[in-house]
Design a protein around this motif. Structure first.
Motif: not given
Length: 668
Positions: A585-599, A614-623
């Motif tokens: 709820r209270h994380s500033p942008a500086t606390d975010f570190t993103f991992m590479d998920t490509g496109a 970790l959020l995977n919206g893909q319908a058929d492929e695991p992340l």
């Protein structure tokens, strides 16, 4: 000094300097001892009368000529017209300033209690009542917007269905009955800490008769001739009387005859506060009904309404007659109404319908005054209506519904405009916009808001399809125009449908910014048009615009909550997890570190290197993701929400399709 600025400055000084002093309304009826003073604003009338009635259903009453004062004001003091008095006003001689014939008596636009008749003209009388409610020490909630999990609900829909089990179905008091399936019991059960009430100021709840050529507007679109949602405010200082314990929808019957709605609304607010639940009101100041005997149309249409070059009411709202907030009189009414609801009803915040239609100066004054009354007041815009400017609202400190978050995560159209949870990018969305959404849609990252607290994230509201219906249509489980014969079978959520709903919930409840959840969203509520006596040719179809249906189409079916308990448990667990982990709820942008998920339609990030999402919206492929060094405990995945230590993972992990995980570094 501009009179609008002077007015607001005066109101703010009263609050700051007098502490407990309540607002004194500029107009209306004021009782002092044996005398009652009536004041109204009708600047172009040549005569104005107070009309006193013996009964609520009297068609005529005793008239008393008012005295003309400065600035278009009229005033009269009468003896023996105190509490229990029914009254209205009749104005004459203003020519085109008055919408209706001079013989029409209208109620007081500053009524603090109103008696209304169930007809499209919304015939009404004002009722003078005592203000002696015992709040028992109640005051506003102190809720940080970033901590808010808001349930958007309709008062009547929460308990009107027989499955709610309430003794006062569809009423304010029904909302707060203990140990029932609907109402406050559900709000507490889910862990929501705020409710956003669909309009509950007194409104025109009857529309023009269906296909009646004698009506002022030929209604060939609304076979119910009802306005259920409430977006047609008539009286800006009194609660909707239909939701009182004596409310009725019988044609031509009267609601509010003893003023109990005021007390019962306050009882509802007090009970919600007692459980730690803030009360936000959806308020409609930008337009009124085009059908009713609205007092402002009769007192001075040019002052209170925007008119075109031919002198006709404008309707940029697309809903009725647009008000003229930039006029001193309408601006004053809006400001006094907001403050009145804060002080008299202990309302914690407001969501302004089509807020872009309210002029910018008034919007600045609204938040300045509201925060002077209550520094914790929540002010939310629906940032459109003849334009679109969430950035501008953020600039003056307002929060706003984040429709960009909604469209990016869910989509805009279930058939050809699907979003992240379906493994798609809606419109111009991409991986970068998804990162922006989870961080609070901040301006510095190309978003709308100066502060994540301004981004009210949501996936569904009263408008358009419910999230449950959107997912059913989007997955191809049903056609949008299909006839649903088995409503209970349709309501059941299983397999991929359950997975996509869970992914939507996790995406929403792990993002920075206030959260709003539509009532029934936690069990994938659907809206199927219910059979009634109305000549609706679409019975059995999915409804994406149920504004006119005071029936089982809108009423929450609590059997369906039990039917989909797996999804309900998931929402409840996510809400509890969000409240337990400040980083969500209270994380500033500086606390975010993103991992590479490509496109891919996926996102993975850590918050201060202690929580991972970790959020995977893909319908058929695991992340496939390689976690940062160390061990991580799984707090939530696509199947459930868990206690600490349920499962430990490290290194390379695979998040299944349409799935999400929340992890916490072991030892944190």
């Amino acid at each position: 000094m501009n009179t609008r600025i002077l007015l607001t400055a005066t109101l703010i000084m009263l609050v700051a300097g007098c502490g407990q002093q309540k607002i004194k309304l500029s107009y209306g009826a004021t009782v002092k001892g044996d005398e009652t003073t009536f004041r109204l604003h009708a600047p172009r009338a040549t005569e104005a009368y107070v009309v006193l009635f013996a009964r609520h259903d009297d068609e005529t009453g005793n008239e008393y000529l008012m005295e003309s004062g400065a600035n278009g004001d009229w005033e009269l003091t009468l003896e023996d017209a105190g509490y229990g008095t029914l009254y209205g006003y009749r104005v004459a001689g203003g020519g085109s300033a008055h919408t209706f014939p001079d013989s029409v008596v209208v109620a007081d636009p500053y009524s603090t209690s109103a008696v209304t008749q169930n007809r499209y003209r919304h015939t009404a009388k004002s009722l003078i009542i005592r203000n002696d409610f015992d709040w028992e020490g109640d005051t506003w909630m102190e809720l940080d917007p970033r901590d808010a999990v808001i349930c958007e609900l309709h008062v009547r829909d929460m308990t009107a269905h027989p499955s709610s089990g309430t003794q006062a179905p569809g009423a304010y008091l029904g909302m707060i009955e203990a140990d029932r399936r609907g109402g406050i019991t559900h709000i507490k059960d889910m862990g929501y800490n705020a409710v956003e009430l669909l309009p509950a100021m007194d409104f025109g709840n009857v529309e023009a008769p269906f296909k009646d050529e004698t009506a002022p507007v030929y209604n060939d679109w609304n076979p119910y001739a009802r306005n259920h949602w409430g977006y047609m405010t008539t009286f800006f200082f009194t609660p909707e009387t239909y939701y009182a314990s004596d409310g009725t929808q019988q044609v031509d019957a009267w609601n509010g005859t003893d003023g109990r709605a005021v007390r019962e609304f306050k009882e509802m607010v007090k009970a919600l506060h007692r459980e730690g639940i803030a009360v936000i009101m959806d308020v409609v100041y930008n337009h009124v009904s085009q059908y009713d005997y609205h007092p402002l149309k009769q007192l001075d249409r040019d002052t209170y309404f925007r008119l075109d070059d031919e002198g006709e009411f404008r309707s940029v709202s697309g809903c009725g007659n647009d008000t003229r907030s930039e006029s001193a009189a309408m601006g004053r009414l809006i400001l006094e109404s907001v403050r009145y609801w804060q002080e008299e009803f202990h309302i914690d915040g407001f969501r302004f319908d089509l807020a872009y239609l309210i002029d910018k100066q008034t919007n600045r004054q609204i938040i300045a005054q509201a925060r002077a009354v209550n520094p914790h007041a929540i002010i939310i815009a629906e940032p459109w209506g003849g334009g679109y400017d969430p950035n501008g609202f953020s600039d003056i400190g307002w929060a706003a519904w984040n429709d960009q978050f909604r469209n990016g995560i869910k989509g805009q159209n279930p058939v050809d405009g699907q979003g992240f949870i379906f493994g798609q990018w809606q419109g111009d969305n991409d991986a970068a916009s998804l990162r922006r959404y989870v961080m609070g849609s901040l301006r510095q990252d190309g978003g709308q808001y100066l502060d994540a607290a301004h981004s009210v994230n949501y996936l569904a509201a009263h408008d358009d399809h419910t999230l449950g219906d959107f997912v059913r249509i989007g997955l191809g489980l049903v056609k949008e125009d299909a006839i649903i014969a088995d409503v209970n079978g349709y309501a059941a959520v299983r397999d991929r449908q359950l997975a996509v709903n869970r992914l939507a919930a996790m995406s929403l409840l792990t993002s920075q910014g206030p959260v709003m959840i539509h009532a029934g969203q936690s069990w994938a509520r659907g809206k199927v048009i219910a059979p009634t006596e109305a000549p609706d040719t679409h019975v059995g179809r999915i409804d994406h615009n149920s504004y006119e249906k005071d029936n089982a189409t809108n009423w929450l079916n609590w059997d369906h909550k039990e039917l989909n308990s797996e999804l309900v448990d998931y929402y409840r667990g996510l809400v509890a997890m969000r409240q337990a982990i400040p980083a969500l709820r209270h994380s500033p942008a500086t606390d975010f570190t993103f991992m590479d998920t490509g496109a891919k339609a996926a996102i993975a990030y850590t918050l201060a290197d202690s929580v991972a999402v970790l959020l995977n919206g893909q319908a058929d492929e695991p992340l496939q993701i390689i976690l940062p060094d160390g061990e991580w405990e799984v707090l939530a995945d696509g199947l459930g929400i868990y206690n600490a230590g349920y499962r430990i993972v490290s290194g390379a992990v695979a998040v299944p399709p349409a799935n999400g995980w929340v992890l916490r570094r072991v030892g944190h």
